[in-house]
Design a protein around this motif. Sequence first.
Motif, mmCIF file in Angstrom:
data_model
loop_
_atom_site.group_PDB
_atom_site.id
_atom_site.type_symbol
_atom_site.label_atom_id
_atom_site.label_comp_id
_atom_site.label_asym_id
_atom_site.label_seq_id
_atom_site.Cartn_x
_atom_site.Cartn_y
_atom_site.Cartn_z
ATOM 1 N N GLY A 1 0.395 7.409 -7.039
ATOM 2 C CA GLY A 1 -0.375 8.459 -6.068
ATOM 3 C C GLY A 1 0.339 9.827 -6.842
ATOM 4 N N LYS A 2 1.469 9.732 -6.065
ATOM 5 C CA LYS A 2 1.692 10.600 -5.914
ATOM 6 C C LYS A 2 2.569 10.974 -7.506
ATOM 7 C CE LYS A 2 2.109 10.880 -1.459
ATOM 8 N NZ LYS A 2 2.672 10.276 0.190
ATOM 9 N N ILE B 1 -5.776 3.622 -6.339
ATOM 10 C CA ILE B 1 -7.120 2.590 -5.998
ATOM 11 C C ILE B 1 -6.521 1.590 -5.937
ATOM 12 C CG2 ILE B 1 -8.709 2.122 -5.608
ATOM 13 C CD1 ILE B 1 -10.480 4.084 -8.056
ATOM 14 N N GLY B 2 -6.138 1.051 -4.477
ATOM 15 C CA GLY B 2 -5.827 -0.257 -4.840
ATOM 16 C C GLY B 2 -6.565 -1.393 -4.388
ATOM 17 N N ALA B 3 -7.150 -2.948 -4.908
ATOM 18 C CA ALA B 3 -7.662 -3.403 -4.147
ATOM 19 C C ALA B 3 -7.148 -4.773 -4.654
ATOM 20 C CB ALA B 3 -8.843 -3.971 -5.643
ATOM 21 N N VAL C 1 -5.370 3.331 -12.034
ATOM 22 C CA VAL C 1 -4.992 4.681 -12.063
ATOM 23 C C VAL C 1 -5.364 5.188 -13.097
ATOM 24 C CG1 VAL C 1 -2.745 6.208 -13.058
ATOM 25 C CG2 VAL C 1 -2.306 3.543 -11.191
ATOM 26 N N LYS C 2 -5.844 6.139 -12.855
ATOM 27 C CA LYS C 2 -6.690 7.572 -13.516
ATOM 28 C C LYS C 2 -5.652 8.414 -13.943
ATOM 29 C CE LYS C 2 -10.782 8.389 -16.053
ATOM 30 N NZ LYS C 2 -11.056 7.771 -16.874
ATOM 31 N N VAL C 3 -5.648 9.136 -14.964
ATOM 32 C CA VAL C 3 -4.697 9.789 -15.328
ATOM 33 C C VAL C 3 -5.169 11.692 -14.876
ATOM 34 C CG1 VAL C 3 -2.978 8.309 -16.355
ATOM 35 C CG2 VAL C 3 -4.799 10.352 -17.556
ATOM 36 N N THR D 1 1.345 -1.268 -0.012
ATOM 37 C CA THR D 1 0.203 -0.059 0.399
ATOM 38 C C THR D 1 0.722 1.413 0.022
ATOM 39 O OG1 THR D 1 -0.457 -0.831 2.120
ATOM 40 C CG2 THR D 1 -2.204 -0.842 1.062
ATOM 41 N N ASP D 2 1.983 1.303 0.313
ATOM 42 C CA ASP D 2 2.907 2.027 0.121
ATOM 43 C C ASP D 2 3.283 2.457 -0.541
ATOM 44 O OD1 ASP D 2 3.219 2.488 3.553
ATOM 45 O OD2 ASP D 2 5.463 1.543 3.699
ATOM 46 N N ASP D 3 3.964 1.337 -2.000
ATOM 47 C CA ASP D 3 4.133 1.633 -3.152
ATOM 48 C C ASP D 3 2.630 2.451 -4.151
ATOM 49 O OD1 ASP D 3 6.158 1.381 -3.188
ATOM 50 O OD2 ASP D 3 6.243 -1.054 -3.787
#
Lengths: 372, 245
Positions: free
Chosen positions: A81-82, A90-92, A201-203, A74-76
Amino acid sequence: MTFLGLIFHNVAARRLRAVLTGLAVAIGVMAVVALGTLTLSLKESATGILKVGNADFTVAQKHTDSLLNSLISTDDMAKVGKVEGVGRSIGALIELDTYDAGHPGVIQVGLDPDAQDPFGVVILQGRSYTAKSDDEVMLGYVLAQSIHKGVGDRLTIDGHTYRVTGTYRTNISFGNSTMMFPLPVLQGRYQAAGQVSLGFVKVAPGANKKAVAKAIDRAFPQLATVASESDYGRVDNTLVLISAANTGGGILAAVIAISGVLNTSLLSFFERVREFGVLRSIGWSRRRIIALVLGEAVVVSLAGAFVGLFLGWGAINLLQHQAQLRGVFHPVYDAGIFGRSLYFAFGVAFVGALYPAVRAAFLSPLEAMRRE
Amino acid sequence: MSDLLEPAGQRTDRRLERQRSADDPNAITVRDVTRRFGDTVVLDGVSFDVAPGSFTAVTGPSGSGKTTLLHLLAALDHPDSGTIRVNGIDVVHLHQLTRYRRREIGLVFQLHNLVPRLTAEQNVAMALFDTGLGARQRKARAVDLLEQVGLANRVGAKPPTMSGGERQRVAVARALANGPRVILADEPTGSLDDDSAGSVLDLFEALRADEGVTVLAVSHDPRLNARADRLLRLADGRIAPVGGS
């Protein structure tokens, strides 16, 4: 009588043999259609995950044998996200488990409630689970119907009992056959604290999708971005294996069908040696004799292909109701598969009947007419 | 027997025409033809001519080479030496054998060799593929030929339901389908009763007399030999005239 009429006449004169040969081709075509549709459908299901929540691309662990085995910290995901140009990530966590004998492979999704909307989840009945509850679950509406559970019911999976708070649908068909838990609940059950399977990921508006994906690939060498089906092999070898199985099955089916056509054409050749000799002696060209033998094989093969299409359709329906495939196999009928079936029938007829046709054409008329 | 040699709409075969010599007045010219099978000499320097429009019977004991001679004339076999011309075409050196069999000669076999699952009309029409005729024209031609050989009422019959004479007449109609100038027949009456043999021989006679078709038949059958206007006898691989012109 036209030449085509003569071909049909000759086929009809040996009905039983034509039926048996057609059956061999039909079985081959059935295998091509069923395997092709199964492969295509599983690909669609597998790659459908790329379209979750209208994500521009998915992030997964590089070089896993299956997408379900991907693990990202989740750190990655937070760092992803940055990355410049990323609008939302979003992570699932995705895990597969047995619900009951009829549902041996239910996909479970661990997702934070506030990520449901971007994930493309639309609640149909009830409400979402809360982020911190450890006994709540939501069901995709197809799964809810299949296991006969609704809002307020309880269900047990992996020894844990949960209360159904709502049902949902997603923008991908197999998502409707999943069950969804708060992310920490699923992480706890599978000893995957601090980890997710996939990132979506949504840009940001105006950002270049490819450039953002490349930036993530460069910054996280242990991860791979997947934007299309062609990228899928970077993170999951399953599709490669499925395609290989499809190719292998197709080749096996072709060998069976070709053997059937070859056997029939050779039998027909030996029975009709004298006839071919007479035809040559009254002025039939070699080309016309080849056309006659190949034409008869093509007619039988095409009839077999037609039957095989129906058998394939029936086989797909049977597969669809197999417990092991429930939820992940949603038949996708592609015109290309039916086109390939016709090519298959032509190819089988040509390869199977070519040798007998050439032998018939190059018989010595004199030797042929001496045969009893 | 009108129109037997005029299959309307049939294309002229230019490749075959280029092979034809106008210098040979005979329908069939055979010169010094030898054919061996291993050490056995079946035909030993055979020479003879057959005039156009004649009915020639080739006779001789079993194994004398009658059928071998017929096969050589039909380009179903090749001589070891010698020359054979049919309608002015050098059969020995010809490359267009299929075209030759289709256009120049009509073959009649002892066992008729009809396709049992096809009707009489379809059997005759089979010989008309690759001639440029359409399906309707082929059918019309086949029906016409069957009428000419006296089988107007048996057009739709299949060989297994026909008598030996009827089958042989279908075979003759098939041999005539492409309007050949030469009919080559191998024991055409050998397996027929007197009435059937008579009808087939009447047919040959009519073809010769009305259409000028050259008929060469190899036969043991005295009924056929009696009707031929020329008799050739083969013995020990050599040919000797035994009667006629």
